[in-house]
Design a protein around this motif. Sequence first.
Motif, PDB file in Angstrom:
ATOM      1  N   ILE A  95       2.270  13.306  15.376  1.00 24.19           N
ATOM      2  CA  ILE A  95       2.322  12.313  16.448  1.00 24.19           C
ATOM      3  C   ILE A  95       3.028  12.923  17.665  1.00 24.19           C
ATOM      4  CG2 ILE A  95       3.065   9.983  17.094  1.00 24.19           C
ATOM      5  CD1 ILE A  95       0.951  10.135  14.773  1.00 24.19           C
ATOM      6  N   GLY A 153      -0.425   2.645  16.879  1.00 18.89           N
ATOM      7  CA  GLY A 153       0.206   3.280  15.713  1.00 18.89           C
ATOM      8  C   GLY A 153       1.262   4.282  16.115  1.00 18.89           C
ATOM      9  N   GLY A 154       1.330   5.364  15.349  1.00 19.66           N
ATOM     10  CA  GLY A 154       2.250   6.441  15.691  1.00 19.66           C
ATOM     11  C   GLY A 154       3.587   6.382  14.978  1.00 19.66           C
ATOM     12  N   THR A 209      -3.314   5.397  13.219  1.00 19.82           N
ATOM     13  CA  THR A 209      -3.012   5.871  14.570  1.00 19.82           C
ATOM     14  C   THR A 209      -4.270   6.365  15.272  1.00 19.82           C
ATOM     15  OG1 THR A 209      -0.786   6.495  13.894  1.00 19.82           O
ATOM     16  CG2 THR A 209      -1.667   7.611  15.851  1.00 19.82           C
TER      17      THR A 209
END
Length: 491
Positions: free
Chosen positions: A337, A350-351, A368
């Motif tokens: 990420i 997301g992430g 993500t």
Amino acid sequence: MAQFKNYIGGKWQDARSGQEFDRRNPATGEVIGTYTRSDARDVDDAVAAAAKAFQSWRLYPAPKRGEILYRVGQLLMERKQQLAREMTEEMGKVLTEAGGDVQEGIDMAFYMAGEGRRQWGQTVPAESPNKWAMSVRKPLGVVAAITPWNFPMAIPTWKIMPALVTGNTVVFKPASYTSRMAVRLVEVFEEAGLPAGVLNLVLGSGQDVGDAIVKHPDVALISFTGSTETGTAVNVEAARRLKRVSLELGGKNAIIVMEDADINNAVDGILWSAFGTSGQRCTAASRVIAHRQISDELTSRLAERAGGMRLGSGLDATTDVGPVVSQSQLERVHAYIAVGKNEGAELAVGGEIATQGELARGHFHQPTVFGNVRADMRIAQEEIFGPVTAVIPVSDMDEAVAVANNVQYGLSAAIYTRDVNRAFRAMQDIYTGILYVNAGTIGAEIQLPFGGTKATGNGHREAGQAALDVVTEWQSIYVDYSGRLQRAQID
Ligand code: NAD
């Protein structure tokens, strides 16, 4: 506490080291069981048992070998629900997908059982009179099946069943994370009546067990599925010993979405391909190559749907995405990420590592989606093996094909388009082992070859008829019934 052992020469037994390791449910942290920890001594025992059994198994009529596989398929069908539950507990994928994994084993059992009565060779005209020319498949001897954890039933059955029906004997070394599933599979073979020594199971690490198998002089074939890094090391060791090696390795699979595509269908296909099994499929769609006219819309629709996916235990029917397999895998995925952000990709959804409530007990990562990704970024080039996908905008079909091909791997690819010319362009120009039109990158069926180009492997294929080429070699046989010397190419 449940204990799981090796199966060597038809006996369940502890490893010689007397040591054990354990495995925890990746969704809850609960211990699943303890497993015997083997080393090279157990490998020696297993290979010796397999080599001894080969002498009689190679002569066991192939249709009878097939009948044992039919019984294996029947038992797997009867146990499908229970096996799927245990798989979900051990490696995390949601229950319906675990059922699909077992189903691939069932399909392969019945398909390969039929090979007991086929295994075609060729009969061809001979150039001399009163002479017969034909070829038959011969088994190799002791075959090693070294497997990863992401398809704990499908991948082992894909290796073991073609090997057995053609008369080889097997030493099976599963990923340590999914040792219980391996034990369950071997139990089924035992109950189906497989003779002692024909299939042997050795539990333990790649370093202690896998390496000893690869180096063992009496192992004729290494059938390996796993990472490109490990597969390369296996190939180097095997090359020193002139062993046959079949490698099924990593992927960086792309779904192309053209501006004329059915976007709803494409969104469904991308979500299923990117986040199924938490993105831990060799065929996972970790790239979406989208025409610029629709890439922003596609990214925001993916983000909205991915953001609504429910994380949780795969045993819970409301869960969309289960945990990743381990803490180290979670950290590895999460590190990408930051890599993506630093390279300038836009995080669309997301992430984060998910830690709310019960999720804190397991290894969960939010689905993500990165938008506006450039094709040369690391997140668009390296296998992440987690629930992360990257949308790469392109201007036309030529660029889409170039981007799809411009990675080191070549396993699976897909195109969504309503234009038949573009579909055929993709079939012609995309260099992968598997290609889908108007479907995602996952969903291979067992009756066609499975595998990939470039760094995804070394040219072999599993499943279908191609699987037989890996586990056999040809013997060409000439029978001269003329009663005199006949010189080929001369008389
Ligand atoms: P991995 O390479 O870490 O391990 C695979 C197997 O090799 C395990 O059983 C492991 O114990 C064993 N091993 C490790 N070191 C070894 C050594 N030195 N000698 C012999 N054996 C050794 O892979 P993994 O993390 O279990 O699986 C994930 C990888 O598998 C991903 O890269 C994924 O793409 C790939 N995969 C590929 C396919 C395919 O068909 N192409 C299918 C599923 C998974």
